[in-house]
Design a protein around this motif. Structure first.
Motif, PDB file in Angstrom:
ATOM      1  N   LEU A  41       1.191   5.987   3.317  1.00 45.11           N
ATOM      2  CA  LEU A  41       0.866   5.313   2.057  1.00 45.11           C
ATOM      3  C   LEU A  41       2.042   4.425   1.681  1.00 45.11           C
ATOM      4  O   LEU A  41       3.142   4.918   1.405  1.00 45.11           O
ATOM      5  CB  LEU A  41       0.659   6.339   0.938  1.00 45.11           C
ATOM      6  CG  LEU A  41      -0.711   6.898   0.679  1.00 45.11           C
ATOM      7  CD1 LEU A  41      -0.658   7.896  -0.470  1.00 45.11           C
ATOM      8  CD2 LEU A  41      -1.718   5.828   0.384  1.00 45.11           C
ATOM      9  N   GLN A  42       1.817   3.128   1.676  1.00 46.22           N
ATOM     10  CA  GLN A  42       2.855   2.188   1.272  1.00 46.22           C
ATOM     11  C   GLN A  42       2.961   2.188  -0.265  1.00 46.22           C
ATOM     12  O   GLN A  42       2.000   2.554  -0.954  1.00 46.22           O
ATOM     13  CB  GLN A  42       2.524   0.780   1.785  1.00 46.22           C
ATOM     14  CG  GLN A  42       2.454   0.667   3.289  1.00 46.22           C
ATOM     15  CD  GLN A  42       3.775   0.959   3.965  1.00 46.22           C
ATOM     16  OE1 GLN A  42       4.849   0.695   3.434  1.00 46.22           O
ATOM     17  NE2 GLN A  42       3.694   1.533   5.168  1.00 46.22           N
ATOM     18  N   GLY A  44       2.398   1.395  -3.872  1.00 46.72           N
ATOM     19  CA  GLY A  44       1.277   0.712  -4.514  1.00 46.72           C
ATOM     20  C   GLY A  44      -0.052   0.906  -3.822  1.00 46.72           C
ATOM     21  O   GLY A  44      -1.091   0.497  -4.339  1.00 46.72           O
ATOM     22  N   GLU A  45      -0.060   1.527  -2.664  1.00 42.15           N
ATOM     23  CA  GLU A  45      -1.296   1.705  -1.890  1.00 42.15           C
ATOM     24  C   GLU A  45      -1.992   3.010  -2.275  1.00 42.15           C
ATOM     25  O   GLU A  45      -1.355   4.003  -2.594  1.00 42.15           O
ATOM     26  CB  GLU A  45      -0.963   1.719  -0.402  1.00 42.15           C
ATOM     27  CG  GLU A  45      -2.177   1.711   0.501  1.00 42.15           C
ATOM     28  CD  GLU A  45      -1.808   1.631   1.982  1.00 42.15           C
ATOM     29  OE1 GLU A  45      -2.646   1.128   2.748  1.00 42.15           O
ATOM     30  OE2 GLU A  45      -0.701   2.055   2.360  1.00 42.15           O
ATOM     31  N   ARG A  46      -3.324   2.998  -2.196  1.00 40.67           N
ATOM     32  CA  ARG A  46      -4.126   4.189  -2.458  1.00 40.67           C
ATOM     33  C   ARG A  46      -5.062   4.425  -1.283  1.00 40.67           C
ATOM     34  O   ARG A  46      -5.529   3.477  -0.655  1.00 40.67           O
ATOM     35  CB  ARG A  46      -4.903   4.054  -3.757  1.00 40.67           C
ATOM     36  CG  ARG A  46      -5.926   2.941  -3.746  1.00 40.67           C
ATOM     37  CD  ARG A  46      -6.621   2.798  -5.104  1.00 40.67           C
ATOM     38  NE  ARG A  46      -7.567   1.721  -5.082  1.00 40.67           N
ATOM     39  CZ  ARG A  46      -7.292   0.461  -5.409  1.00 40.67           C
ATOM     40  NH1 ARG A  46      -6.074   0.118  -5.785  1.00 40.67           N
ATOM     41  NH2 ARG A  46      -8.231  -0.466  -5.360  1.00 40.67           N
ATOM     42  N   LYS A  47      -5.309   5.715  -1.010  1.00 42.56           N
ATOM     43  CA  LYS A  47      -6.222   6.080   0.077  1.00 42.56           C
ATOM     44  C   LYS A  47      -6.933   7.369  -0.277  1.00 42.56           C
ATOM     45  O   LYS A  47      -6.391   8.232  -0.966  1.00 42.56           O
ATOM     46  CB  LYS A  47      -5.470   6.271   1.391  1.00 42.56           C
ATOM     47  CG  LYS A  47      -4.968   4.966   1.979  1.00 42.56           C
ATOM     48  CD  LYS A  47      -4.605   5.089   3.419  1.00 42.56           C
ATOM     49  CE  LYS A  47      -4.211   3.700   3.914  1.00 42.56           C
ATOM     50  NZ  LYS A  47      -3.613   3.720   5.210  1.00 42.56           N
ATOM     51  N   ILE A  99      -2.350   7.889  -4.576  1.00 40.56           N
ATOM     52  CA  ILE A  99      -1.675   6.599  -4.707  1.00 40.56           C
ATOM     53  C   ILE A  99      -0.175   6.830  -4.640  1.00 40.56           C
ATOM     54  O   ILE A  99       0.323   7.861  -5.104  1.00 40.56           O
ATOM     55  CB  ILE A  99      -2.068   5.865  -6.014  1.00 40.56           C
ATOM     56  CG1 ILE A  99      -1.473   4.447  -6.029  1.00 40.56           C
ATOM     57  CG2 ILE A  99      -1.663   6.670  -7.243  1.00 40.56           C
ATOM     58  CD1 ILE A  99      -2.033   3.537  -7.103  1.00 40.56           C
ATOM     59  N   ASN A 100       0.505   5.883  -4.046  1.00 44.93           N
ATOM     60  CA  ASN A 100       1.956   5.937  -3.951  1.00 44.93           C
ATOM     61  C   ASN A 100       2.548   5.048  -5.040  1.00 44.93           C
ATOM     62  O   ASN A 100       2.546   3.830  -4.918  1.00 44.93           O
ATOM     63  CB  ASN A 100       2.421   5.477  -2.565  1.00 44.93           C
ATOM     64  CG  ASN A 100       3.913   5.578  -2.376  1.00 44.93           C
ATOM     65  OD1 ASN A 100       4.665   5.853  -3.311  1.00 44.93           O
ATOM     66  ND2 ASN A 100       4.352   5.354  -1.146  1.00 44.93           N
ATOM     67  N   PRO A 105       7.594   4.163   1.503  1.00 40.01           N
ATOM     68  CA  PRO A 105       6.373   4.628   2.164  1.00 40.01           C
ATOM     69  C   PRO A 105       6.377   6.157   2.227  1.00 40.01           C
ATOM     70  O   PRO A 105       7.440   6.784   2.311  1.00 40.01           O
ATOM     71  CB  PRO A 105       6.466   4.023   3.563  1.00 40.01           C
ATOM     72  CG  PRO A 105       7.400   2.871   3.426  1.00 40.01           C
ATOM     73  CD  PRO A 105       8.381   3.259   2.353  1.00 40.01           C
TER      74      PRO A 105
END
Length: 148
Positions: A41-42, A44-47, A99-100, A105
């Motif tokens: 997870l970078q 600002g990234e969500r998965k 989310i990060n 990362p």
């Protein structure tokens, strides 16, 4: 009161741990990542992260998906849509929307603790439509009306 909740490990995830409490007084059951390979997870990234299981709860219960405080504090990893709600009639895989919010990362590997699940009773509500509501000292004040 003891509630019986059925849990079904999904095919291919037999090695993934089922939810468990880390202490006898804990209210949350830790959830484990059922990722096939490492997911990074970078910032600002969500998965959406799979857990490898599905539930069957009795009517009148819900499961809430919440962040793990350690991941939030140390790495800025939290859940979106918090708390996420798993309804008693849902039978699909439980997944966690992470989310990060951190600066670095963050790698998620199989069987890593990623969130917690807390069970709550859901009251039955009957709405009663009225012409006016009773008065209170607060009234309609909201969103910071009492100061900082």
């Amino acid at each position: 009161m003891l509630h019986y909740v059925q849990i079904h490990k999904l095919p291919g995830h037999e090695d993934v741990r089922i939810p468990e409490k880390m202490s006898s007084s804990a209210s949350g059951y830790d959830l484990y990542a059922a990722v096939e390979e490492e997911i990074v997870l970078q910032p600002g990234e969500r998965k959406l992260i799979p857990t490898g299981f599905a539930l069957a709860m009795p009517e009148g219960l819900e499961a809430q998906i919440r962040p793990r405080s350690g991941l939030a504090m140390k790495h800025g990893i939290t859940c979106l849509n918090t708390p996420g709600t798993i309804d008693a009639d849902y039978r699909g895989e439980v997944k966690v929307l992470l989310i990060n919010l951190g600066q670095e990362p963050f790698a998620i590997v199989r069987n890593e603790r990623i969130a917690q699940m807390v069970f709550q009773e859901v009251p039955q509500i009957q709405f009663e439509q009225v012409e006016a509501l009773s008065e209170t000292v607060r009234g309609a004040g909201g969103f910071g009306h009492t100061g900082k």
